[in-house]
Each structure stands twice: as structure tokens, then as C-alpha cells.
Design an enzyme around this catalytic site. Structure first.
Site, mmCIF file in Angstrom:
data_model
loop_
_atom_site.group_PDB
_atom_site.id
_atom_site.type_symbol
_atom_site.label_atom_id
_atom_site.label_comp_id
_atom_site.label_asym_id
_atom_site.label_seq_id
_atom_site.Cartn_x
_atom_site.Cartn_y
_atom_site.Cartn_z
ATOM 1 C CD GLU A 135 -1.365 -2.350 2.043
ATOM 2 O OE1 GLU A 135 -0.149 -2.623 1.929
ATOM 3 O OE2 GLU A 135 -2.141 -3.045 2.692
ATOM 4 C CB CYS A 159 -0.696 -4.574 8.441
ATOM 5 S SG CYS A 159 0.347 -3.184 8.025
ATOM 6 C CB CYS A 164 -1.029 -0.675 5.244
ATOM 7 S SG CYS A 164 0.652 -1.138 4.852
ATOM 8 N NE ARG A 179 15.649 -25.037 -8.375
ATOM 9 C CZ ARG A 179 16.629 -25.411 -9.172
ATOM 10 N NH1 ARG A 179 17.558 -24.549 -9.525
ATOM 11 N NH2 ARG A 179 16.694 -26.649 -9.615
ATOM 12 C CG ASP A 211 21.180 -35.256 -12.228
ATOM 13 O OD1 ASP A 211 21.683 -36.227 -12.813
ATOM 14 O OD2 ASP A 211 19.962 -35.110 -12.038
ATOM 15 C CD GLU A 247 13.889 -28.109 -7.852
ATOM 16 O OE1 GLU A 247 13.941 -28.577 -9.008
ATOM 17 O OE2 GLU A 247 14.358 -26.999 -7.554
ATOM 18 N N GLY A 256 15.144 -36.609 -6.335
ATOM 19 C CA GLY A 256 14.404 -37.451 -7.254
ATOM 20 C C GLY A 256 13.269 -38.245 -6.606
ATOM 21 N N GLY A 263 8.740 -39.649 -3.244
ATOM 22 C CA GLY A 263 7.801 -40.717 -2.839
ATOM 23 C C GLY A 263 7.502 -40.676 -1.344
HETATM 24 N N1 LIG Z 1 12.815 -35.257 -13.593
HETATM 25 C C1 LIG Z 1 12.899 -34.790 -12.370
HETATM 26 O O1 LIG Z 1 12.048 -34.009 -11.912
HETATM 27 C C2 LIG Z 1 14.069 -35.180 -11.502
HETATM 28 C C3 LIG Z 1 14.331 -34.425 -10.355
HETATM 29 C C4 LIG Z 1 15.384 -34.821 -9.555
HETATM 30 C C5 LIG Z 1 16.143 -35.933 -9.896
HETATM 31 N N2 LIG Z 1 15.886 -36.626 -11.032
HETATM 32 C C6 LIG Z 1 16.685 -37.793 -11.382
HETATM 33 O O2 LIG Z 1 16.435 -38.776 -10.399
HETATM 34 C C7 LIG Z 1 17.589 -39.584 -10.240
HETATM 35 C C8 LIG Z 1 17.918 -39.728 -8.764
HETATM 36 O O3 LIG Z 1 16.729 -39.982 -8.057
HETATM 37 P P1 LIG Z 1 16.630 -41.150 -7.012
HETATM 38 O O4 LIG Z 1 15.191 -41.408 -6.806
HETATM 39 O O5 LIG Z 1 17.489 -42.283 -7.458
HETATM 40 O O6 LIG Z 1 17.325 -40.550 -5.743
HETATM 41 P P2 LIG Z 1 17.113 -39.236 -4.876
HETATM 42 O O7 LIG Z 1 15.681 -39.070 -4.546
HETATM 43 O O8 LIG Z 1 17.826 -38.106 -5.479
HETATM 44 O O9 LIG Z 1 17.910 -39.630 -3.585
HETATM 45 C C9 LIG Z 1 17.441 -40.716 -2.826
HETATM 46 C C10 LIG Z 1 18.358 -40.888 -1.677
HETATM 47 O O10 LIG Z 1 18.264 -39.754 -0.804
HETATM 48 C C11 LIG Z 1 18.179 -40.182 0.522
HETATM 49 N N3 LIG Z 1 16.790 -39.967 0.970
HETATM 50 C C12 LIG Z 1 15.850 -39.206 0.371
HETATM 51 N N4 LIG Z 1 14.728 -39.187 1.113
HETATM 52 C C13 LIG Z 1 14.953 -39.951 2.186
HETATM 53 C C14 LIG Z 1 14.196 -40.329 3.329
HETATM 54 N N5 LIG Z 1 12.936 -39.896 3.533
HETATM 55 N N6 LIG Z 1 14.771 -41.152 4.227
HETATM 56 C C15 LIG Z 1 16.022 -41.597 4.069
HETATM 57 N N7 LIG Z 1 16.789 -41.281 3.025
HETATM 58 C C16 LIG Z 1 16.266 -40.458 2.096
HETATM 59 C C17 LIG Z 1 18.564 -41.661 0.508
HETATM 60 O O11 LIG Z 1 19.985 -41.679 0.532
HETATM 61 P P3 LIG Z 1 20.860 -42.998 0.865
HETATM 62 O O12 LIG Z 1 20.780 -43.852 -0.336
HETATM 63 O O13 LIG Z 1 22.204 -42.453 1.131
HETATM 64 O O14 LIG Z 1 20.215 -43.652 2.050
HETATM 65 C C18 LIG Z 1 17.994 -42.089 -0.826
HETATM 66 O O15 LIG Z 1 18.532 -43.263 -1.354
HETATM 67 C C19 LIG Z 1 18.686 -38.933 -10.991
HETATM 68 O O16 LIG Z 1 18.891 -39.657 -12.188
HETATM 69 C C20 LIG Z 1 18.163 -37.564 -11.304
HETATM 70 O O17 LIG Z 1 18.658 -37.083 -12.518
HETATM 71 C C21 LIG Z 1 14.867 -36.276 -11.839
#
Ligand SMILES: NC(=O)c1ccc[n+]([C@@H]2O[C@H](COP(=O)([O-])OP(=O)(O)OC[C@H]3O[C@@H](n4cnc5c(N)ncnc54)[C@H](OP(=O)(O)O)[C@@H]3O)[C@@H](O)[C@H]2O)c1
Length: 417
Positions: A69, A98, A107, A231, A247, A347, A349, A354
Site C-alpha cells: 500500500e 495491516c 497500512c 525456487r 547430476d 525437487e 528425485g 515418494g
Molecule cells: N525429472 C525430475 O524431476 C528429476 C528431479 C530430480 C532428480 N531426477 C533424477 O532422479 C535420479 C535420482 O533420483 P533417485 O530417486 O534415485 O534418488 P534421490 O531421490 O535423489 O535420492 C534418494 C536418496 O536420498 C536419501 N533420501 C531421500 N529421502 C529420504 C528419506 N525420507 N529417508 C532416508 N533417506 C532419504 C537416501 O539416501 P541414501 O541412499 O544415502 O540412504 C535415498 O537413497 C537422478 O537420475 C536424477 O537425474 C529427476
């Protein structure tokens, strides 16, 4: 819902704009504060004259600096000579003005004596120091004060009802704009978690990386630019240990207009595997060590490695393990909030995303889908590591929006938490 309204063209000085477009423009310019105002909300403000001609728009640009404002009023004064000429004009703000004196003045108290004809705000400020008090100050001074989420007519056109669809859209957009702030205000005290956003960039069939690990780039430049803006809007980016190794991403904000912006990163590395090499990775090269948070698992990480990480200045913290053997993400998030992180942007992987979905802690999901099909039994799907037994139990998005971004599809929505 397909992109509710086309994005608005910037109004020029003197353009007659509708109340809806005034609020829409305020919502758009509010995002200029992304990355610089937390823990404050992003707020935008538009001033039109008594004939609804556009005069000025302002926004909260930086924590501790002018609120939207005050910024709009400064710009108004440049055009109209002095703030007192606000008398009879209409003011549109994305959040209730506020009432309290914080880092800057109130404001509501700034606007009230200037006697604008009306002040319309999209949503009430849940901050207990405001919560209706701003509106009270304004209406007490005789200013027509309208909260859009409750209103029946536009203040500038008292006889004209607000189109229901437009009104709901604007209120929802205002809530989305302020979602981190609203969450933070409503979730305080011991055990409170940060706002969690998950982002995925996948092929049309949901694959995030090939069997070989190759994943750059699945989506196009415009989707990636949007990713950088997201981000900017969060206090920290979360990344898994394997993505950093595979990566070597920087996880910083690479946008020309925000050059020099430094964000924080959270590395999930339960066993502290990367600790002794962390300095070699880009996440630690592009930001000072105190902006690198490393989450290790209690009783799993070597305490000596943790101590070495801390000695290098990294923000290493421990989280408990969950029954499944992975880190208890609620505990990790609780610790992050205690460390001053109010919002996180996950972000990946897939190994990181999951468990976030499984823990039911995700507020917002962004999925960018390329229009290519990758197939392959061994390529990784973004949701491979989470799941439900029955169709009816699937995680359902609310307030979903779908739009094209370059050649990709952007789907976003919220989960009810
Ligand atoms: N397209 C996309 O949006 C995107 C984004 C990011 C990455 N990627 C790709 O994904 C691939 C890697 O992904 P990823 O799934 O293999 O691995 P990640 O998610 O990068 O890493 C997984 C690892 O992180 C740790 N971790 C993460 N969350 C955890 C939790 N809640 N508890 C315990 N440990 C946890 C563990 O490490 P430890 O194994 O040491 O226990 C696990 O094995 C790469 O090829 C990358 O290029 C794609």
C-alpha cells in the site's frame, strides 16, 4: 479447470480497468516480491481514480521495506502530486491492510486519513495482530471497506454485483498467492511444519529418469524457468543424496532479474555419505555453507562425519528414523521450521518425493509433463516409491489448474492437510 483467465496485460496510466482487473493486476505484481519478503506475505496493491482509471500499482518488495500500500501510494504521489489526492480514489489490495506497527507503519492507518472512496482486499489477514482490525480502522474513518471473500458488490460500483465465478477465482488466487503465509500463521508453536511444495518434471507417462539415470532435460526451457521462480518463492529447496551425486545440480535461482539471489538447500543424506565431499558439489559451491542444510538420520550417520560437516560450517541436523527405515520426514520438517525454514520446495528425485507423498505432508504439487512418451520397464516413475492399495485412497488434488507452458503441460493443485 483450464487456465481460468488469460493473463492480464499491464495497464497503462489512465486506462479504465474493471475492479476485477485491478485486483488481478495487484495479484500479478505481488509476485515481484517472491524470494525477498518471507516470512511476510507477497502483497500487491493497485490504485485507480474515481472514474476507475489506472494510476499506480505497488508491491511489498523486501522484508523491512515499504508494504504494498505504501509503495503504491508513493507511485501514486509521483503522478498525482501528493498522497492527499488519494481522496475519492479506489484501492485494491490482495490482503487486508495491516493494523499494527511492525518493521514498518500500519497500512490501514496510512490510508484511512487520506479518505479513499474504497479499499477492497481479497482476503482477511489471519495474523492475530490484524484479523479484521485493519478493516475496522478504515471503516471507522468512513472508508468503504470490502473483503472480497465476503462481498456482494464491487465498492466502485455499489449497485453492480460481483460475478460469482470471477469473485471465487480472485479469492482463490489471493489464497494461493499467500498460501505459505496463511499456513505459517495458522500453524504455529511446537511441532509446526513448514509449507511443503513438491515439484516433478516428467514425461507424459510419468518417467523422471531413464534406466541409465539420464534425466536432463525432460521438459523445456519455459517449464524450467517456472521451476526457478518456484525456487524463489520458497525458503529452501530439498534434494535427495542420489540426485546430487548423479547430476551435481546447483539448486539455485538462475533468473536474470534475480541475479545475486541466494537460496538455501536441504540435502537428505541419512548416512552422511556426501559429507566429506560436499564442498566438491555445486550445491555447496554456489552458496555459503550456512545456507546448506544437511539432514542425517539419528543413529545411522557417523557422528564423526557429522562433526566434520559442522566444522566446515554446514548446517547439519539430525532427524529420527521412521518405522520403514527411512527418515521420519515430519521430524525433519519440524527441525527445519525450528531452524527458520518456513517453506520447502522438494525437487526429487523419486526416492525423495515418494516418501514425502506417503507421509501426507505435501501442501502443493506441481507436475510439469513433457509431451513425449519414454516408456521402458526400468525407467523411474516419479511416484514409484509411494502408493495406495485402493483406487479410492489415491491422493486427490484440490483447486487444480492446468495450463500449457511452452510445449509442456503444467498441472498444479493442493492437498488438504
Ligand atoms: N525429472 C525430475 O524431476 C528429476 C528431479 C530430480 C532428480 N531426477 C533424477 O532422479 C535420479 C535420482 O533420483 P533417485 O530417486 O534415485 O534418488 P534421490 O531421490 O535423489 O535420492 C534418494 C536418496 O536420498 C536419501 N533420501 C531421500 N529421502 C529420504 C528419506 N525420507 N529417508 C532416508 N533417506 C532419504 C537416501 O539416501 P541414501 O541412499 O544415502 O540412504 C535415498 O537413497 C537422478 O537420475 C536424477 O537425474 C529427476
Amino acid at each position: 479447470m483450464l487456465e481460468p483467465r488469460p493473463s492480464l496485460k499491464a495497464p497503462n496510466l489512465g486506462d479504465v480497468i474493471t475492479p476485477a482487473d485491478a485486483m488481478k493486476w495487484a495479484l500479478i505484481i505481488a509476485r515481484n516480491g517472491a524470494g525477498f519478503v518471507a516470512p511476510n506475505p507477497m502483497v500487491g496493491c493497485v490504485i485507480v481514480d474515481r472514474d476507475h482509471k489506472f494510476i499506480a500499482g505497488g508491491w511489498h518488495a523486501k522484508i523491512g521495506e515499504a508494504h504494498a500500500e505504501a509503495d503504491a501510494l508513493d507511485r501514486f504521489s509521483l503522478v498525482r502530486g501528493k498522497p492527499e489526492n488519494l481522496a475519492g480514489c479506489h484501492v485494491y489490495v490482495t490482503l487486508e491492510p495491516c493494523a499494527h506497527e511492525g518493521r514498518t507503519g500500519s497500512c490501514a492507518k496510512l490510508l484511512a486519513p487520506l479518505k479513499p472512496a474504497s479499499v477492497t482486499y481479497a482476503i482477511q489477514d489471519p495474523n492475530p495482530k490484524v484479523a479484521g482490525q485493519g478493516a475496522k480502522i478504515l471503516s471507522g474513518a468512513g472508508v468503504v471497506t470490502v473483503c472480497l471473500s465476503e462481498a456482494r458488490a464491487w465498492p466502485a460500483f455499489p449497485d453492480k454485483p460481483i460475478e460469482a465465478g470471477v469473485q471465487i477465482d480472485l479469492v482463490e488466487e489471493a489464497e494461493d498467492l499467500s498460501e505459505v503465509f496463511l499456513w505459517t500463521m495458522r500453524n504455529q508453536g511446537k511441532g509446526a511444519l513448514p509449507f511443503v511444495t513438491v515439484k516433478v518434471a516428467a514425461s507424459l507417462d510419468g518417467r523422471v529418469s531413464m534406466h541409465s539415470g539420464e534425466s536432463q532435460w525432460i521438459t523445456g526451457e519455459q517449464a524450467r524457468e517456472k521451476g526457478h521462480r518456484l525456487r524463489l518463492e520458497h525458503d529452501a529447496v530439498i534434494v535427495g543424496r542420489k540426485t546430487v551425486e548423479a547430476d551435481n545440480p546447483s539448486m539455485n535461482v538462475r533468473l536474470e532479474e534475480f541475479a545475486g539471489h541466494v537460496n538455501s538447500v536441504v540435502l537428505v543424506d541419512p548416512k552422511a555419505k556426501l559429507m566429506d565431499r560436499l564442498k566438491e558439489f555445486n550445491i555447496a559451491k554456489v552458496r555459503p555453507p550456512e545456507r546448506v542444510f544437511v539432514c542425517v538420520q539419528t543413529g545411522v550417520a557417523d557422528p564423526a562425519a557429522v562433526a566434520r560437516g559442522r566444522a566446515q560450517g554446514f548446517n547439519v541436523f539430525e532427524a529420527e528414523g521412521a518405522k520403514s527405515g527411512v527418515i521420519d520426514l515430519r521430524d525433519m520438517l519440524k527441525k527445519l521450521r525450528e531452524l527458520g525454514i518456513g517453506s520447502v520446495y522438494v525437487e526429487g528425485g523419486a526416492g525423495t518425493v515418494g516418501p514425502f507423498i506417503d507421509h501426507d505432508i505435501v501442501n502443493r504439487l506441481h507436475v510439469f509433463l513433457a509431451t513425449s512418451v519414454l516408456g521402458g520397464k526400468y525407467a523411474t516413475g516419479w511416484s514409484d516409491l509411494c502408493g495406495v492399495e485402493k483406487l479410492k485412497d489415491g491422493w486427490k488434488l484440490k483447486r487444480q489448474r492446468v495450463k500449457l507452458i511452452g510445449a509442456d503441460i503444467h498441472i498444479t493443485g493442493r492437498f488438504d492437510l
